[in-house]
Enzyme design. Sequence first.
Site, short mmCIF file in Angstrom:
data_model
loop_
_atom_site.label_atom_id
_atom_site.label_comp_id
_atom_site.label_asym_id
_atom_site.label_seq_id
_atom_site.Cartn_x
_atom_site.Cartn_y
_atom_site.Cartn_z
N CYS A 110 0.81 -1.19 0.20
CA CYS A 110 -0.03 -0.02 0.23
C CYS A 110 0.79 1.26 -0.02
CB CYS A 110 -1.02 0.10 1.17
SG CYS A 110 -2.18 1.30 1.32
N HIS A 153 -9.12 -2.90 -3.23
CA HIS A 153 -8.36 -2.46 -2.32
C HIS A 153 -8.33 -0.86 -2.10
CE1 HIS A 153 -3.90 -1.88 -0.93
NE2 HIS A 153 -4.21 -0.65 -1.10
N GLU A 154 -8.90 -0.29 -3.20
CA GLU A 154 -9.04 1.24 -3.14
C GLU A 154 -10.53 1.48 -2.43
OE1 GLU A 154 -5.46 1.30 -4.89
OE2 GLU A 154 -6.81 2.74 -3.44
N HIS A 157 -10.20 1.42 1.44
CA HIS A 157 -9.75 2.75 2.04
C HIS A 157 -10.85 3.81 2.25
CE1 HIS A 157 -5.41 2.25 1.83
NE2 HIS A 157 -5.36 2.04 0.81
C1 LIG Z 1 2.55 0.51 -12.03
O1 LIG Z 1 2.75 -0.35 -10.83
C2 LIG Z 1 2.36 -1.76 -11.14
C3 LIG Z 1 2.42 -2.33 -12.21
C4 LIG Z 1 1.92 -3.85 -12.10
C5 LIG Z 1 1.96 -4.33 -11.07
C6 LIG Z 1 1.68 -3.52 -9.77
C7 LIG Z 1 2.18 -2.45 -10.03
N1 LIG Z 1 2.37 -1.49 -8.83
C8 LIG Z 1 1.48 -1.81 -7.48
O2 LIG Z 1 0.98 -2.81 -7.24
N2 LIG Z 1 1.72 -0.85 -6.66
C9 LIG Z 1 1.18 -0.67 -5.25
C10 LIG Z 1 0.20 0.10 -5.52
O3 LIG Z 1 -0.04 1.14 -6.03
N3 LIG Z 1 -1.15 -0.10 -4.78
C11 LIG Z 1 -2.05 0.62 -4.72
C12 LIG Z 1 -2.45 1.31 -3.23
O4 LIG Z 1 -1.79 1.28 -2.21
N4 LIG Z 1 -3.74 1.80 -3.02
O5 LIG Z 1 -3.89 2.40 -1.94
C13 LIG Z 1 -1.14 -1.56 -3.62
C14 LIG Z 1 -1.87 -2.48 -4.79
C15 LIG Z 1 -2.05 -3.72 -4.06
C16 LIG Z 1 -2.87 -4.49 -4.72
C17 LIG Z 1 -3.91 -3.73 -5.30
C18 LIG Z 1 -3.30 -2.25 -5.34
C19 LIG Z 1 2.20 -0.27 -4.56
C20 LIG Z 1 1.80 -0.23 -2.98
C21 LIG Z 1 3.28 -1.43 -4.43
C22 LIG Z 1 2.79 1.22 -5.12
ZN LIG Z 2 -3.49 1.24 -0.28
#
Ligand SMILES: COc1ccccc1NC(=O)N[C@H](C(=O)N(CC(=O)NO)CC1CCCC1)C(C)(C)C
Ligand SMILES: [Zn+2]
Length: 190
Positions: A110, A153-154, A157
């Site tokens: 996250c 996930h969103e 939040h």
């Molecule tokens: C371009 O980046 C990618 C390309 C392909 C696969 C994965 C990713 N990136 C991510 O999963 N990124 C995660 C993300 O944005 N989140 C969103 C968040 O924290 N929202 O509050 C966490 C993810 C975990 C499962 C779903 C969202 C973080 C917490 C690692 C930054």
């Molecule tokens: Zn998150």
Amino acid sequence: MLTMDDIIREGHPTLRKTAEPVDLPPSQEDQNTLNDMMQFLVHSQDPETAEKYSLRPGVGLAAPQINVSKRMLVMRTTDQNDEIIEYAFFNPKIISHSAETTYLDSGEGCLSVDRNVEGIVPRYARIKIEAYDADGNKVVKRLRGFLSIVFQHELDHLNGIMFYDRIEGDDPYKKPLPPGEIIKVNNDDG
Ligand SMILES: COc1ccccc1NC(=O)N[C@H](C(=O)N(CC(=O)NO)CC1CCCC1)C(C)(C)C
Ligand SMILES: [Zn+2]
């Protein structure tokens, strides 16, 4: 532009609040906020900008994470055809879902959590959602796969739920039962 400094981290009370619905049609301010959130994801996915501002590669962001306790979220990722999908929603909700669950083998992280938390995060495999787009028009969509996981996930939040709240404490790697499995319930009168 939004940077990591604008993202509140676990421990900040706003992350545990239930966000307020957005008045529709959306105000210019709310539309600007939603756009700023999407631009954060765009910047975080551009190697040069991400490096310049030390942005983590984001695929989703909910307004409470920038300390705006309103029911707004953005997602930007690629679908199974490697097309870029951008969703910017006001007042999103799940209107139906599969009994079947799914999860990311690698667990979840996250933008508001600066540590690794191990474990399976069970999510609905397929969901039907209703939301209002950036112009305030109602949209209904069916999501599956990674898109479905990011949305859930969103949405969590907006309800003050962190991904690790959904990890089974006693057995973090316990895989959720497939639907239809008999779950024995002891209704002893003890
Ligand atoms: C371009 O980046 C990618 C390309 C392909 C696969 C994965 C990713 N990136 C991510 O999963 N990124 C995660 C993300 O944005 N989140 C969103 C968040 O924290 N929202 O509050 C966490 C993810 C975990 C499962 C779903 C969202 C973080 C917490 C690692 C930054
Ligand atoms: Zn998150």
